[in-house]
Write a protein that holds these residues in place. Sequence first.
Motif: not given
Length: 418
Positions: A39-42, A74-86
């Motif tokens: 949540d914090e990364l997003e 990085l992009s917004k989508e890649r950061v969202e992928d980080f969050a999805k991965g977690l």
Amino acid sequence: MAVEVTNVKEQAQKAQKASKTLALLTTKEKNEVLHVLADELEKEYETILTENEKDLANGREKGYTEAFMDRLSLSKERVEDFAKGLREVAALEDPVGEILSSWTLDNGLKVEQVRVPLGVIGMIYEARPNVTVDATGLALKSGNAIVLKGGSSAIHSNKAIVDVMHQALKKTKIPAEAVQFIASTDRSATQELFTMKEHIDVLIPRGGGSLIQTVVNNATVPVLETGVGNCHIYFDSKADVEKALNIFINAKTDRPAVCNAAETLIVHKEWLNANKDALIAKLNEYNIKVHGDQTIVDTIPGASLAVEKDWAEEYLGLEVAIKVVDNVQEAIDHIEQYGTKHSEAIVTEDNETAKQFLNQVDAAAVYHNASTRFTDGGALGFGAEIGISTQKLHARGPMGLPALTTIKYCMSGNGQVR
């Protein structure tokens, strides 16, 4: 920019202390932490992208390759992928506490073999900010603290990501000290990490061959060796044409800069004679530069004669080495000589030939009629991976949560003595 003063030993000690708290947390508590991190990364993606742009500007100034810049970007989508991965890691089964086997001795002593965290993981990696998140998520879920040492090319991105994660950890039961980031770009900081055997339980290098060998050759801390990927696709004489070409194009072009991309194509001479036009058309369609043996140079317009270096090269781009062989054993021998024990594939409709290939090729992952791109923790259902091990001790192949644990023998008795 001020020189970053880093006390690596102090950071490792803090991680070690935090690991004691981590090891006692329940699966539910660890999963809640991963969701807070996601949540914090997003929420803070703009801060991360602002810092990432500093690294990209530096990369453009230094003339980094397109493949390198792609890994760094990085992009917004890649950061969202980080969050999805977690969140995906949170959904995985927790290996900690799993009883692998149990038995009772003749004297009544009960023995259990139980999975426990490794303790403190030292992660040394290059220009992939995603590793900062993936490695942290896997470490925390498996009950380990982590000391991160990213490459200087991604220093701003990684610091921003870790700052956000520290901010998130303050809202949880895991101390922020469980995630340490060595911000110094001085090589001496990395070398110091190599020798912290009393505080670091394992080192995992992830990046190019030079980085990995530096760690393997200099560390006194045990190393879980990840490997570069000089991956091969072999077209047998009985390979289906459409299937073969689709597999090769996927393995070569889907993401050319990753370690499970194909770098060498080995072709049976009978298959080449019958299907050279189809192969040439595909190579041209995807603008793939070819380095080949004399037969390939004579067959494929524009192909350059391969030198010894080409057979071992990890191109990480739209280039490929192509070798022609008379039989499957020649293909296996070539892979034995030049492969990196990562991922190797055969395309054939002959099951006996496939069996010979799968049994004889020494690699972490071997494929029959499938792309090497599946050597990936996410693709195999592990969630995020901390790396792909090409060694044979403790862990091999994509390393998910179980690879970040060890075992403990727990014995329960009623006064037994020996």
